[in-house]
Design an enzyme around this catalytic site. Structure first.
Site, PDB file in Angstrom:
ATOM      1  N   ASN A   1      -6.047   0.201   7.142  1.00  0.00           N
ATOM      2  CA  ASN A   1      -5.549  -0.371   8.406  1.00  0.00           C
ATOM      3  C   ASN A   1      -4.057  -0.715   8.383  1.00  0.00           C
ATOM      4  O   ASN A   1      -3.420  -0.730   9.435  1.00  0.00           O
ATOM      5  CB  ASN A   1      -6.366  -1.630   8.732  1.00  0.00           C
ATOM      6  CG  ASN A   1      -5.693  -2.480   9.786  1.00  0.00           C
ATOM      7  OD1 ASN A   1      -5.754  -2.196  10.973  1.00  0.00           O
ATOM      8  ND2 ASN A   1      -4.995  -3.534   9.342  1.00  0.00           N
TER       9      ASN A   1
ATOM     10  N   VAL B   1       0.808  -1.221   0.000  1.00  0.00           N
ATOM     11  CA  VAL B   1       0.000   0.000   0.000  1.00  0.00           C
ATOM     12  C   VAL B   1       0.843   1.275   0.000  1.00  0.00           C
ATOM     13  O   VAL B   1       0.306   2.370  -0.170  1.00  0.00           O
ATOM     14  CB  VAL B   1      -0.996   0.027   1.186  1.00  0.00           C
ATOM     15  CG1 VAL B   1      -2.078  -1.013   1.001  1.00  0.00           C
ATOM     16  CG2 VAL B   1      -0.288  -0.126   2.518  1.00  0.00           C
TER      17      VAL B   1
ATOM     18  N   TYR C   1       6.288   6.905  13.925  1.00  0.00           N
ATOM     19  CA  TYR C   1       4.935   6.332  14.002  1.00  0.00           C
ATOM     20  C   TYR C   1       3.917   7.375  14.469  1.00  0.00           C
ATOM     21  O   TYR C   1       2.826   7.513  13.886  1.00  0.00           O
ATOM     22  CB  TYR C   1       4.983   5.140  14.953  1.00  0.00           C
ATOM     23  CG  TYR C   1       3.699   4.366  15.093  1.00  0.00           C
ATOM     24  CD1 TYR C   1       3.346   3.382  14.170  1.00  0.00           C
ATOM     25  CD2 TYR C   1       2.850   4.582  16.176  1.00  0.00           C
ATOM     26  CE1 TYR C   1       2.177   2.647  14.321  1.00  0.00           C
ATOM     27  CE2 TYR C   1       1.686   3.848  16.332  1.00  0.00           C
ATOM     28  CZ  TYR C   1       1.357   2.890  15.405  1.00  0.00           C
ATOM     29  OH  TYR C   1       0.200   2.163  15.559  1.00  0.00           O
TER      30      TYR C   1
HETATM   31  P1  NAD Z   1       0.074  -6.270  12.685  1.00  0.00           P
HETATM   32  O1  NAD Z   1       1.545  -6.071  12.550  1.00  0.00           O
HETATM   33  O2  NAD Z   1      -0.422  -7.466  13.433  1.00  0.00           O
HETATM   34  O3  NAD Z   1      -0.624  -6.287  11.238  1.00  0.00           O
HETATM   35  C1  NAD Z   1      -0.282  -5.310  10.279  1.00  0.00           C
HETATM   36  C2  NAD Z   1      -0.852  -5.702   8.936  1.00  0.00           C
HETATM   37  O4  NAD Z   1      -0.438  -4.729   7.969  1.00  0.00           O
HETATM   38  C3  NAD Z   1      -0.358  -7.059   8.441  1.00  0.00           C
HETATM   39  O5  NAD Z   1      -1.430  -7.719   7.797  1.00  0.00           O
HETATM   40  C4  NAD Z   1       0.716  -6.684   7.422  1.00  0.00           C
HETATM   41  O6  NAD Z   1       0.875  -7.666   6.399  1.00  0.00           O
HETATM   42  C5  NAD Z   1       0.125  -5.417   6.839  1.00  0.00           C
HETATM   43  N1  NAD Z   1       1.108  -4.573   6.161  1.00  0.00           N
HETATM   44  C6  NAD Z   1       2.264  -4.066   6.660  1.00  0.00           C
HETATM   45  N2  NAD Z   1       2.904  -3.362   5.714  1.00  0.00           N
HETATM   46  C7  NAD Z   1       2.135  -3.424   4.597  1.00  0.00           C
HETATM   47  C8  NAD Z   1       2.249  -2.892   3.285  1.00  0.00           C
HETATM   48  N3  NAD Z   1       3.309  -2.145   2.911  1.00  0.00           N
HETATM   49  N4  NAD Z   1       1.266  -3.149   2.399  1.00  0.00           N
HETATM   50  C9  NAD Z   1       0.186  -3.903   2.763  1.00  0.00           C
HETATM   51  N5  NAD Z   1       0.014  -4.414   3.982  1.00  0.00           N
HETATM   52  C10 NAD Z   1       0.991  -4.182   4.879  1.00  0.00           C
HETATM   53  O7  NAD Z   1      -0.480  -4.931  13.330  1.00  0.00           O
HETATM   54  P2  NAD Z   1      -1.853  -4.586  14.121  1.00  0.00           P
HETATM   55  O8  NAD Z   1      -1.499  -4.449  15.546  1.00  0.00           O
HETATM   56  O9  NAD Z   1      -2.937  -5.477  13.693  1.00  0.00           O
HETATM   57  O10 NAD Z   1      -2.088  -3.102  13.569  1.00  0.00           O
HETATM   58  C11 NAD Z   1      -3.046  -2.784  12.572  1.00  0.00           C
HETATM   59  C12 NAD Z   1      -3.175  -1.268  12.513  1.00  0.00           C
HETATM   60  O11 NAD Z   1      -3.577  -0.786  13.786  1.00  0.00           O
HETATM   61  C13 NAD Z   1      -1.865  -0.560  12.172  1.00  0.00           C
HETATM   62  O12 NAD Z   1      -2.130   0.568  11.369  1.00  0.00           O
HETATM   63  C14 NAD Z   1      -1.362  -0.137  13.534  1.00  0.00           C
HETATM   64  O13 NAD Z   1      -0.491   0.947  13.451  1.00  0.00           O
HETATM   65  C15 NAD Z   1      -2.678   0.214  14.204  1.00  0.00           C
HETATM   66  N6  NAD Z   1      -2.628   0.241  15.659  1.00  0.00           N
HETATM   67  C16 NAD Z   1      -2.291  -0.875  16.375  1.00  0.00           C
HETATM   68  C17 NAD Z   1      -2.276  -0.800  17.766  1.00  0.00           C
HETATM   69  C18 NAD Z   1      -1.927  -1.985  18.615  1.00  0.00           C
HETATM   70  O14 NAD Z   1      -1.825  -1.820  19.834  1.00  0.00           O
HETATM   71  N7  NAD Z   1      -1.742  -3.178  18.065  1.00  0.00           N
HETATM   72  C19 NAD Z   1      -2.592   0.401  18.410  1.00  0.00           C
HETATM   73  C20 NAD Z   1      -2.923   1.512  17.647  1.00  0.00           C
HETATM   74  C21 NAD Z   1      -2.954   1.420  16.275  1.00  0.00           C
END
Ligand code: NAD
Length: 248
Positions: free
Chosen positions: A91, A65, A156
């Site tokens: 996401n 993405v 971030y």
């Molecule tokens: P995760 O690492 O478990 O999953 C991330 C997903 O993004 C994976 O499916 C990965 O393949 C995909 N991804 C990464 N780079 C990519 C790229 N260049 N193109 C396409 N897909 C890509 O993370 P998560 O914890 O499920 O986080 C999901 C979202 O929520 C993220 O944006 C993260 O910043 C946000 N977030 C997470 C938390 C938390 O505590 N886990 C808190 C706040 C925000």
């Protein structure tokens, strides 16, 4: 036939192979939407499992993405395959943590590209179709750290704060065409992204959360499914926390 609140809708979820993105794709499908799940590689087995369990069409696409040409080509293909797009959930995200003085240029740039530039690219790629339909729901995944800051996350926190700016601006630009744009700001959610911080740090955070536990991906997915539904059609330009009271 599935008669959820999203029956017949066509949705795209980025970063849907695991964690919060997978929970969101599952919840949208449970509510009746056909879903295109995007990740860095094709996940055919996962798509087939969701399709057969939930009785909707789920198809997997590989899409970096952060790459403009790839996003344009893959989104064109998805919209042709599904016939239209009603819902986009931005996401996908990564972390490359480091204190300011030690953070490398490439780690700053990679996080901005994957977490912020991607939201601009994917939103632009669905905007024409949604504007033509005079309807659509876009939900962006920001973070509590965009609002509070977090030591070790200059890249971030800046990217996720940028997502808030994009959300508010795109909401203004697209409102006249009946499209809503909102963001969710998760707190500390139990996924692979936070597992790598280690047990000690996770316990320290959990002790600071008023509701007394880390969030589950499903806690975020329920809110996203609501914002993607017509029940939320008068809500736009909002940033909504899902953080167990951490930021309240
Ligand atoms: P995760 O690492 O478990 O999953 C991330 C997903 O993004 C994976 O499916 C990965 O393949 C995909 N991804 C990464 N780079 C990519 C790229 N260049 N193109 C396409 N897909 C890509 O993370 P998560 O914890 O499920 O986080 C999901 C979202 O929520 C993220 O944006 C993260 O910043 C946000 N977030 C997470 C938390 C938390 O505590 N886990 C808190 C706040 C925000």
């Amino acid at each position: 036939m599935n008669m959820g609140k999203l029956t017949g809708k066509k949705a795209i979820v980025t970063g849907a192979s695991r964690g919060i993105g997978l929970a969101i794709a599952t919840e949208l499908a449970r509510e009746g939407a056909d879903v295109a799940i995007l990740s860095t590689s094709v996940k055919e087995d996962l798509a087939a499992k969701l399709s057969s369990e939930l009785g909707v069409q789920v198809k997997s696409y590989a899409c970096d993405v952060a790459d403009s040409a790839t996003v344009q080509a893959v989104f064109k293909q998805i919209i042709a395959d599904m016939g239209t797009v009603d819902i986009l959930v931005n996401n996908a995200g990564i972390t490359r943590d480091g204190l300011l003085m030690r953070m490398k240029d490439e780690d700053f740039d990679a996080v901005i590209a994957t977490n912020l530039r991607s939201v601009f690219l994917c939103t632009r790629a669905v905007a024409r179709t949604m504007m033509g339909n005079r309807s659509g729901h876009i939900v962006n995944v920001s973070s509590i750290n965009a609002l509070r800051g977090q030591a070790g996350q200059s890249n971030y926190a800046a990217a996720k704060a940028g997502v808030i700016g994009l959300t508010r601006t795109n909401a203004m630009e697209l409102a006249a065409r009946g499209i809503t744009v909102n963001a969710v700001a998760p707190g500390f959610i139990d996924t692979d992204m936070t597992a790598k911080l280690g047990a000690e740090i996770r316990e320290k955070y959990a002790s600071q959360i008023p509701l007394g536990r880390l969030g589950q991906p499903e806690d975020v997915a329920k809110l996203v499914a609501f914002l993607a539904s017509d029940g939320a059609k008068y809500i736009t330009g909002q940033i909504i926390g899902v953080d167990g009271g951490l930021n309240a």
